[in-house]
Design a protein around this motif. Structure first.
Motif, PDB file in Angstrom:
ATOM      1  N   SER A   1       0.841  -1.208   0.000  1.00  0.00           N
ATOM      2  CA  SER A   1       0.000   0.000   0.000  1.00  0.00           C
ATOM      3  C   SER A   1       0.864   1.241   0.000  1.00  0.00           C
ATOM      4  CB  SER A   1      -0.934   0.062   1.208  1.00  0.00           C
ATOM      5  OG  SER A   1      -1.217  -1.186   1.712  1.00  0.00           O
ATOM      6  N   GLY A   2       1.894   1.255   0.838  1.00  0.00           N
ATOM      7  CA  GLY A   2       2.779   2.413   0.866  1.00  0.00           C
ATOM      8  C   GLY A   2       3.430   2.625  -0.485  1.00  0.00           C
ATOM      9  N   TRP A   3       3.827   1.521  -1.101  1.00  0.00           N
ATOM     10  CA  TRP A   3       4.509   1.609  -2.389  1.00  0.00           C
ATOM     11  C   TRP A   3       3.563   2.150  -3.466  1.00  0.00           C
ATOM     12  CZ3 TRP A   3       3.472  -1.593  -6.754  1.00  0.00           C
ATOM     13  CH2 TRP A   3       4.360  -1.420  -7.808  1.00  0.00           C
ATOM     14  N   LEU A   4       2.291   1.679  -3.435  1.00  0.00           N
ATOM     15  CA  LEU A   4       1.335   2.162  -4.439  1.00  0.00           C
ATOM     16  C   LEU A   4       1.133   3.665  -4.305  1.00  0.00           C
ATOM     17  CD1 LEU A   4      -1.369  -0.661  -4.511  1.00  0.00           C
ATOM     18  CD2 LEU A   4       0.147   0.056  -6.370  1.00  0.00           C
ATOM     19  N   MET A   5       0.996   4.137  -3.053  1.00  0.00           N
ATOM     20  CA  MET A   5       0.859   5.588  -2.857  1.00  0.00           C
ATOM     21  C   MET A   5       2.085   6.298  -3.389  1.00  0.00           C
ATOM     22  SD  MET A   5      -0.714   5.608   0.983  1.00  0.00           S
ATOM     23  CE  MET A   5       0.000   7.194   1.367  1.00  0.00           C
ATOM     24  N   ALA A   6       3.241   5.725  -3.068  1.00  0.00           N
ATOM     25  CA  ALA A   6       4.486   6.349  -3.507  1.00  0.00           C
ATOM     26  C   ALA A   6       4.571   6.372  -5.024  1.00  0.00           C
ATOM     27  CB  ALA A   6       5.676   5.594  -2.923  1.00  0.00           C
ATOM     28  N   ALA A   7       4.058   5.306  -5.664  1.00  0.00           N
ATOM     29  CA  ALA A   7       4.110   5.244  -7.120  1.00  0.00           C
ATOM     30  C   ALA A   7       3.302   6.386  -7.719  1.00  0.00           C
ATOM     31  CB  ALA A   7       3.586   3.902  -7.606  1.00  0.00           C
ATOM     32  N   VAL A   8       2.093   6.593  -7.198  1.00  0.00           N
ATOM     33  CA  VAL A   8       1.253   7.662  -7.726  1.00  0.00           C
ATOM     34  C   VAL A   8       1.926   9.016  -7.506  1.00  0.00           C
ATOM     35  CG1 VAL A   8      -0.960   8.836  -7.466  1.00  0.00           C
ATOM     36  CG2 VAL A   8      -0.854   6.332  -7.379  1.00  0.00           C
ATOM     37  N   ILE A   9       2.353   9.246  -6.254  1.00  0.00           N
ATOM     38  CA  ILE A   9       2.958  10.545  -5.937  1.00  0.00           C
ATOM     39  C   ILE A   9       4.259  10.721  -6.720  1.00  0.00           C
ATOM     40  CG2 ILE A   9       3.947  11.968  -4.107  1.00  0.00           C
ATOM     41  CD1 ILE A   9       2.158  10.389  -2.146  1.00  0.00           C
ATOM     42  N   GLY A  10       5.100   9.703  -6.683  1.00  0.00           N
ATOM     43  CA  GLY A  10       6.434   9.829  -7.280  1.00  0.00           C
ATOM     44  C   GLY A  10       6.377  10.013  -8.776  1.00  0.00           C
ATOM     45  N   VAL A  11       5.548   9.215  -9.459  1.00  0.00           N
ATOM     46  CA  VAL A  11       5.497   9.331 -10.916  1.00  0.00           C
ATOM     47  C   VAL A  11       4.926  10.679 -11.308  1.00  0.00           C
ATOM     48  CG1 VAL A  11       4.449   8.429 -13.020  1.00  0.00           C
ATOM     49  CG2 VAL A  11       5.398   6.855 -11.347  1.00  0.00           C
ATOM     50  N   SER A  12       3.836  11.126 -10.644  1.00  0.00           N
ATOM     51  CA  SER A  12       3.266  12.406 -11.078  1.00  0.00           C
ATOM     52  C   SER A  12       4.210  13.557 -10.744  1.00  0.00           C
ATOM     53  CB  SER A  12       1.860  12.622 -10.518  1.00  0.00           C
ATOM     54  OG  SER A  12       1.769  12.132  -9.211  1.00  0.00           O
ATOM     55  N   ALA A  13       4.787  13.534  -9.545  1.00  0.00           N
ATOM     56  CA  ALA A  13       5.694  14.635  -9.198  1.00  0.00           C
ATOM     57  C   ALA A  13       6.926  14.615 -10.104  1.00  0.00           C
ATOM     58  CB  ALA A  13       6.116  14.527  -7.739  1.00  0.00           C
ATOM     59  N   GLY A  14       7.449  13.429 -10.372  1.00  0.00           N
ATOM     60  CA  GLY A  14       8.622  13.330 -11.238  1.00  0.00           C
ATOM     61  C   GLY A  14       8.317  13.812 -12.635  1.00  0.00           C
ATOM     62  N   ALA A  15       7.117  13.453 -13.133  1.00  0.00           N
ATOM     63  CA  ALA A  15       6.727  13.877 -14.479  1.00  0.00           C
ATOM     64  C   ALA A  15       6.598  15.393 -14.533  1.00  0.00           C
ATOM     65  CB  ALA A  15       5.413  13.218 -14.869  1.00  0.00           C
ATOM     66  N   LEU A  16       5.972  15.972 -13.498  1.00  0.00           N
ATOM     67  CA  LEU A  16       5.813  17.435 -13.482  1.00  0.00           C
ATOM     68  C   LEU A  16       7.176  18.117 -13.492  1.00  0.00           C
ATOM     69  CD1 LEU A  16       2.859  17.887 -10.967  1.00  0.00           C
ATOM     70  CD2 LEU A  16       2.857  18.293 -13.433  1.00  0.00           C
ATOM     71  N   LEU A  17       8.068  17.603 -12.648  1.00  0.00           N
ATOM     72  CA  LEU A  17       9.406  18.206 -12.581  1.00  0.00           C
ATOM     73  C   LEU A  17      10.126  18.065 -13.924  1.00  0.00           C
ATOM     74  CD1 LEU A  17      10.775  17.100  -9.110  1.00  0.00           C
ATOM     75  CD2 LEU A  17      10.300  19.412  -9.886  1.00  0.00           C
ATOM     76  N   GLY A  18       9.885  16.939 -14.589  1.00  0.00           N
ATOM     77  CA  GLY A  18      10.559  16.716 -15.856  1.00  0.00           C
ATOM     78  C   GLY A  18       9.976  17.564 -16.970  1.00  0.00           C
ATOM     79  N   LEU A  19       8.682  17.889 -16.857  1.00  0.00           N
ATOM     80  CA  LEU A  19       8.020  18.594 -17.954  1.00  0.00           C
ATOM     81  C   LEU A  19       8.152  20.107 -17.841  1.00  0.00           C
ATOM     82  CD1 LEU A  19       4.741  16.525 -18.354  1.00  0.00           C
ATOM     83  CD2 LEU A  19       6.688  16.617 -19.906  1.00  0.00           C
ATOM     84  N   PHE A  20       8.081  20.606 -16.615  1.00  0.00           N
ATOM     85  CA  PHE A  20       8.055  22.067 -16.467  1.00  0.00           C
ATOM     86  C   PHE A  20       9.358  22.557 -15.858  1.00  0.00           C
ATOM     87  CE2 PHE A  20       3.648  20.587 -16.227  1.00  0.00           C
ATOM     88  CZ  PHE A  20       3.177  21.200 -17.384  1.00  0.00           C
TER      89      PHE A  20
END
Lengths: 268, 260, 279
Positions: free
Chosen positions: B70-89
């Protein structure tokens, strides 16, 4: 202590192979690469070994250099059987980028083989001499990875020359270089060979290079390979990239070697 | 993947492990190894079947794995979206990347006491710890994957006249998939470890606590059985994740070779 | 500080599967490239926390409280020795792990048979979470410095062992022929060719191992309460001294930075000496 070529009697050949057989063990099992090789290389001779790719040219050279064990027959360097690399035989590899130590400067790369056998001043002198022979005095303190491919190969040759070997074994040393660099290195090698009288066994897949440089050309053929053609190249020395290559003798010799390599015969 | 295929069945490797276990067994019986609490493999096997028959093992395993995943799934959602945002903008990256790096560099285990203070001895605490620890590798690998997009591919996007959104869904995200998978794999193993730590230090439940308890009860054979279970479940989780990734993102994973 | 379980090789190269031993020498994970103004959100957050947080909050004591709560530890002389113990455990552990990992890795990588025989076993030990070994080591070795070291050494060895193993395995055969044809002795071959060629993989392994060793050192201390920074953290948490916990976390962070900085420094020094070449 390596003995310089001209100090030894010219009567003893640099290499004698009798009925040499070499078997390599690979993933697909044992494979006889060379069989029934009889070969004599005279002192001071420049012999090229040609053959189709995969014919065992490099294997032959590695056996002469003591880097590869034979499975039958005899190999003698000077008058001793080859068991491990002989003291005055040095191999120059095709892959120059991996045979130079990137953490050592050119000078210290050239010194690698002699630094623990000689005193410091002697070693420095030898290194300087070897670098001069290949025209690299200027780059002595550079690192090899900063040099062009041709210069890196010259460093490797200088490292071999610093050993003052009686025999140089060269495995397609110019194979990875462009045509211009190759030509100038060929001429440099020619001069060095004449100057030092070193025996050279030169593996190449370039027929013109073999004929141009050598006193004698060997062509390996068959599987396992044996010596198919053993052709003396009686061209006058020093040779010249333009006039030699235009001479009818050169062209005739080149023709013979091309034929021996199977061109025009439609096989292999 | 290629490596796995090439290895196929490594009989020699399996034989070596078996030999090592036999040697261990023999060394204890002969008296070469004389630590009081080092059990021979046969005792460990007994301990394992004991735990299995009482159902303790299954219960603890489920507790730990469910918290970690469960912790990992939350981290996946947060990490991928935050990482994508940082990578895009770019501006977002400029004004927050140093903070991310600063936070990431804090030793993760040192957060466990804080999580215990904030959430008490609960499973919630375990999940938060697992999530926090797993976020960083996922975020940073996603970011790196987005950033690492081949300029050639970027040009393809321009040539084909893809809009920003289309370029993201069709080029950037697929191209970053192998990197994201690397992050997810690292994140998964870290979340398992941190869940164990949280159980050892905080919440008295799950495999982590069972380990400590077995130690305090001087039952080394059970403890070693737990250690083996933990190791095997890590391998199984990783294998499952990779199998899923290969099924879902076949093209991207194959193109990346053994990157992920 | 990415991982607690020994991460595999891929973690060091986020995207590209770097060919071990070769590949671009100076890979930086963007530390130098990250603008400092990116720290603004963190600073703003801490500032807000300071302004809005209640000094008596049992959960979120403001930063000023952290310092106030940590000061007694300095004054009664417990913090410095604790830091020393943690640093000593970390350093000793890392040094032992480096020697062990490098020598085993080179030996295993040099032989095809050894590589195949030991591969699966090493793989299992690598994925085994170090945390799970804490109670095991405590039980077998007792609550001692040796136990602390053993737990730190084990997980820190793997990254170094594995990078050395694959680097040795993929070492160009030509590079090994060179010393032979030049008539170098076995010893010279090792000291002049093989070991220098392994410097980079060892460093690559240390880059992964060093943060890991620090984390594990702290972890052992938190779990077993054997002297060190982690023990202070654990004790502060047990006594609900939340401000002190935050303060100690900050100190642990500084230690983490110092470790990172040292590793980067080491890499730069070696890069300057060894050149950026292919290797």
């Amino acid at each position: 202590m390596p003995v310089h070529a001209d100090q030894k009697s010219a009567a003893v050949p640099s290499f004698t192979c009798e009925n040499l057989q070499v078997t390599l063990v690979g993933a697909a099992g044992a494979n006889v690469i060379l069989d029934g090789i009889d070969l004599t290389v005279a002192r001071g001779e420049f012999v090229s070994v040609l053959g189709p790719s995969g014919s065992g040219k490099t294997t032959l050279l590695r056996v002469l250099g003591g880097l590869q064990e034979k499975s039958g027959g005899t190999v003698r360097s000077a008058d001793a059987p080859v068991e491990g690399p002989p003291a005055d035989v040095v191999t120059v590899f095709q892959d120059y980028s991996h045979s130079l130590l990137p953490w050592r400067s050119v000078r210290r790369n050239v010194a690698l083989g002699i630094e623990s056998k000689l005193t410091k001043p002697e070693c420095a002198e030898r290194v300087a001499e070897a670098l001069t022979m290949v025209g690299l005095q200027e780059s002595a303190d550079e690192y090899p990875w900063r040099l062009s491919g041709g210069m890196q190969q010259r460093v490797q040759i200088a490292r071999a020359l610093a050993m003052r070997p009686s025999v140089l074994l060269m495995d397609e040393p110019f194979g990875a270089l462009d045509a211009m660099t190759k030509a100038s290195l060929q001429d440099q090698l020619q001069r060095v060979q004449e100057l030092t009288g070193t025996t050279v066994v030169f593996v190449t897949h370039d027929i013109e290079e073999a004929v141009y440089l050598s006193h004698r050309v060997l062509v390996l053929e068959g599987r396992p390979a044996h010596v198919g053609l053993d052709l003396a190249i009686g061209l006058p020395s020093p040779r010249d990239q333009i006039t030699t290559k235009e001479s009818p003798e050169y062209l005739a010799l080149r023709h013979r070697v091309y034929e021996a390599m199977g061109h025009g015969k439609r096989h292999a | 993947m290629r490596e796995l295929m090439a290895r196929r069945v490594n009989l020699l490797g399996a034989a070596t492990i078996a030999a090592a276990l036999l040697l261990w067994e023999a060394a204890i019986h002969v008296g070469l190894l004389t630590f009081t609490y080092l059990p021979p493999p046969s005792d460990i096997a007994n301990g394992f079947s004991e735990l299995l028959s009482t159902g303790e093992l299954q219960e603890n395993l489920w507790h730990t794995l469910s918290a970690a995943v469960s912790g990992w799934l939350m981290a996946a959602v947060i990490g991928v979206s935050a990482g994508a945002l940082l990578g895009l903008f770019r501006p977002l990256w400029r004004y927050s990347m140093a903070s991310v790096e600063a936070l990431r560099a804090l030793p993760v285990v040192a957060f466990v006491p804080i999580a215990v203070l904030l959430y008490g001895f609960t499973k919630e605490m375990e999940i938060v710890v697992a999530c926090y620890a797993a976020v960083w590798p996922i975020l940073l690998n996603t970011f790196a994957g987005m950033r690492g997009l081949d300029t050639r591919l970027r040009e393809v996007g321009h040539v084909l006249g893809l809009g920003r959104a289309a370029a993201f869904w069709k080029l950037q995200l697929p191209a970053a998939t192998p990197a994201i998978m690397v992050g997810l794999r690292l994140g998964l193993s870290i979340s398992v470890v941190l869940t164990l730590v949280a159980e050892m230090v905080g919440n008295p439940a799950g495999l982590g606590f069972a380990l400590v308890q077995a130690g305090q009860a001087l039952q080394p054979e059970q403890m070693f059985a737990y250690v083996v279970v933990i190791g095997v479940s890590g391998i199984v989780l990783n294998t499952v994740l990779m199998a899923i990734a290969r099924g879902v993102f076949r093209g991207q994973m194959a193109a990346a070779g053994d990157a992920a | 500080m990415s991982a607690m379980a020994t991460p595999d090789k891929t973690s060091t190269a986020a995207t590209a599967p770097a060919t071990p031993g070769r590949g671009p020498g100076r890979r930086r994970n963007g530390h130098s490239g990250t603008p400092v103004r990116g720290l603004l959100p963190l600073i703003a957050l801490l500032g807000l926390w300071q302004l809005a947080g209640s000094p008596d909050s049992p959960y979120y004591p403001p930063p000023s409280e952290w310092f106030a709560a940590t000061r007694p530890l300095v004054e009664n002389g417990t913090l410095l020795p604790a830091l020393g113990w943690s640093a000593l455990t970390f350093l000793l552990g890392l040094i032992i792990a480096t020697f062990l990992g490098a020598s085993l890795g080179i030996l295993v990588g040099a032989s095809r048979v050894a590589d195949r025989a030991l591969g699966p076993g090493l793989e299992f030990l690598r994925v085994l979470p170090a945390a799970s070994l804490v109670p095991v080591a405590a039980l077998i070795l007792g609550y001692t410095m040796e136990m602390k070291l053993a737990i730190v050494v084990l997980p820190a060895t793997w990254p170094i062992l594995l990078t050395c193993r694959s680097a040795r395995r993929s070492l160009s055969p030509v590079l090994l022929d060179v010393p032979r044809t030049l008539g170098l002795s076995r010893k010279e071959r090792l000291t002049k060719v093989v070991l220098p060629a392994m410097t980079r993989p060892v460093l690559l392994g240390i880059r992964v191992s060093a943060p890991l060793a620090l984390i594990i050192a702290l972890l052992v201390e938190i779990v077993t309460r054997i002297n060190g920074l982690g023990a202070l953290l654990g004790a502060a948490q047990a006594n609900f001294e939340s401000a002190q916990v935050y303060g100690l976390l900050l100190i642990a962070g500084v230690l983490g930075y110092a470790v990172n900085w040292l590793v980067t420094l080491l890499e730069d020094v070696v890069s300057a000496r060894m050149g950026t070449a292919t290797g």
